[in-house]
Design a protein around this motif. Structure first.
Motif, PDB file in Angstrom:
ATOM      1  N   PHE A  20       0.704  55.948  31.122  1.00 14.17           N
ATOM      2  CA  PHE A  20       0.452  56.000  29.685  1.00 14.17           C
ATOM      3  C   PHE A  20       1.395  55.079  28.925  1.00 14.17           C
ATOM      4  N   VAL A  21       2.670  55.108  29.307  1.00 17.03           N
ATOM      5  CA  VAL A  21       3.652  54.241  28.652  1.00 17.03           C
ATOM      6  C   VAL A  21       3.312  52.781  28.898  1.00 17.03           C
ATOM      7  N   MET A  22       2.941  52.443  30.115  1.00 17.54           N
ATOM      8  CA  MET A  22       2.630  51.051  30.431  1.00 17.54           C
ATOM      9  C   MET A  22       1.365  50.571  29.722  1.00 17.54           C
ATOM     10  N   THR A  23       0.415  51.466  29.513  1.00 19.26           N
ATOM     11  CA  THR A  23      -0.850  51.063  28.905  1.00 19.26           C
ATOM     12  C   THR A  23      -0.790  51.062  27.391  1.00 19.26           C
ATOM     13  N   PHE A  24      -0.280  52.120  26.801  1.00 13.09           N
ATOM     14  CA  PHE A  24      -0.388  52.300  25.361  1.00 13.09           C
ATOM     15  C   PHE A  24       0.916  52.085  24.588  1.00 13.09           C
ATOM     16  N   ARG A  25       2.044  52.176  25.233  1.00 12.33           N
ATOM     17  CA  ARG A  25       3.344  51.990  24.577  1.00 12.33           C
ATOM     18  C   ARG A  25       4.038  50.780  25.185  1.00 12.33           C
ATOM     19  N   GLN A  26       3.454  49.614  24.980  1.00 20.52           N
ATOM     20  CA  GLN A  26       3.966  48.431  25.654  1.00 20.52           C
ATOM     21  C   GLN A  26       5.317  47.985  25.117  1.00 20.52           C
ATOM     22  N   ASP A  27       5.646  48.302  23.882  1.00 24.34           N
ATOM     23  CA  ASP A  27       6.967  47.943  23.377  1.00 24.34           C
ATOM     24  C   ASP A  27       8.064  48.663  24.161  1.00 24.34           C
ATOM     25  N   THR A  48       1.199  41.481  29.215  1.00 24.53           N
ATOM     26  CA  THR A  48       0.394  42.476  28.511  1.00 24.53           C
ATOM     27  C   THR A  48      -0.780  42.924  29.373  1.00 24.53           C
ATOM     28  N   TYR A  49      -1.487  41.969  29.949  1.00 22.59           N
ATOM     29  CA  TYR A  49      -2.625  42.313  30.801  1.00 22.59           C
ATOM     30  C   TYR A  49      -2.180  43.048  32.053  1.00 22.59           C
ATOM     31  N   GLY A  50      -1.072  42.611  32.633  1.00 24.21           N
ATOM     32  CA  GLY A  50      -0.562  43.280  33.824  1.00 24.21           C
ATOM     33  C   GLY A  50      -0.151  44.719  33.555  1.00 24.21           C
ATOM     34  N   LEU A  51       0.501  44.942  32.409  1.00 27.46           N
ATOM     35  CA  LEU A  51       0.896  46.311  32.058  1.00 27.46           C
ATOM     36  C   LEU A  51      -0.319  47.195  31.792  1.00 27.46           C
ATOM     37  N   SER A  54      -2.091  47.797  35.409  1.00 27.11           N
ATOM     38  CA  SER A  54      -1.331  48.676  36.296  1.00 27.11           C
ATOM     39  C   SER A  54      -1.106  50.056  35.679  1.00 27.11           C
ATOM     40  N   GLY A  55      -0.965  50.121  34.367  1.00 28.32           N
ATOM     41  CA  GLY A  55      -0.816  51.426  33.718  1.00 28.32           C
ATOM     42  C   GLY A  55      -2.060  52.277  33.826  1.00 28.32           C
ATOM     43  N   THR A  56      -3.217  51.652  33.645  1.00 28.14           N
ATOM     44  CA  THR A  56      -4.480  52.383  33.782  1.00 28.14           C
ATOM     45  C   THR A  56      -4.669  52.864  35.216  1.00 28.14           C
ATOM     46  N   MET A  57      -4.314  52.021  36.175  1.00 27.13           N
ATOM     47  CA  MET A  57      -4.446  52.427  37.577  1.00 27.13           C
ATOM     48  C   MET A  57      -3.483  53.560  37.918  1.00 27.13           C
ATOM     49  N   LEU A  58      -2.267  53.527  37.382  1.00 29.72           N
ATOM     50  CA  LEU A  58      -1.321  54.624  37.617  1.00 29.72           C
ATOM     51  C   LEU A  58      -1.817  55.933  37.016  1.00 29.72           C
ATOM     52  N   MET A  59      -2.359  55.860  35.798  1.00 29.14           N
ATOM     53  CA  MET A  59      -2.889  57.079  35.172  1.00 29.14           C
ATOM     54  C   MET A  59      -4.038  57.651  35.997  1.00 29.14           C
ATOM     55  N   ALA A  60      -4.943  56.805  36.445  1.00 28.15           N
ATOM     56  CA  ALA A  60      -6.079  57.281  37.232  1.00 28.15           C
ATOM     57  C   ALA A  60      -5.623  57.852  38.574  1.00 28.15           C
ATOM     58  N   PHE A  61      -4.676  57.194  39.224  1.00 28.67           N
ATOM     59  CA  PHE A  61      -4.166  57.671  40.504  1.00 28.67           C
ATOM     60  C   PHE A  61      -3.454  59.010  40.351  1.00 28.67           C
ATOM     61  N   GLY A  62      -2.628  59.131  39.320  1.00 28.39           N
ATOM     62  CA  GLY A  62      -1.932  60.402  39.087  1.00 28.39           C
ATOM     63  C   GLY A  62      -2.889  61.534  38.764  1.00 28.39           C
TER      64      GLY A  62
END
Length: 76
Positions: A20-27, A48-51, A54-62
Motif C-alpha cells: 500500500f505504501v509503495m503504491t499509494f504513498r510514494q512520497d 514511479t512505475y516500478g513502485l 511492485s506495490g500492487t503485486m505485494l498487496m495482491a500476494f499478501g
C-alpha cells in the motif's frame, strides 16, 4: 498451529501494508529508499512505475496468503 497462523497472517498484513505504501504513498516510499521526491506531478519517472507495479503485486500476494491460509486453517 495457532502460532503459525498468527505468524503467517502477520506477515501477510505486513506485505499488504508495504504494498500500500509503495503504491499509494510514494512520497513516503521515496523517503525510505532515500530518493528525491518527484518535482512535478505531471512528470513521472521509472521509479514511479516500478513502485506502483511492485506495490500492487505485494498487496495482491499478501492478500492471497492471508485469505488462502486463513480459509485452509478454518476449514480443517
Amino acid at each position: 498451529m495457532a502460532y503459525l497462523f498468527i505468524w503467517i497472517d502477520g506477515l501477510a498484513v505486513l506485505l499488504v501494508a508495504a504494498g500500500f505504501v509503495m503504491t499509494f504513498r510514494q512520497d513516503l516510499a521515496r523517503r525510505i529508499l532515500q530518493r528525491p521526491p518527484l518535482a512535478d506531478s505531471s512528470e513521472e519517472d521509472s521509479l514511479t512505475y516500478g513502485l506502483r507495479l511492485s506495490g500492487t503485486m505485494l498487496m495482491a500476494f499478501g492478500a492471497a496468503i492471508a485469505i488462502l491460509f486463513t480459509a485452509f486453517h478454518f476449514d480443517s
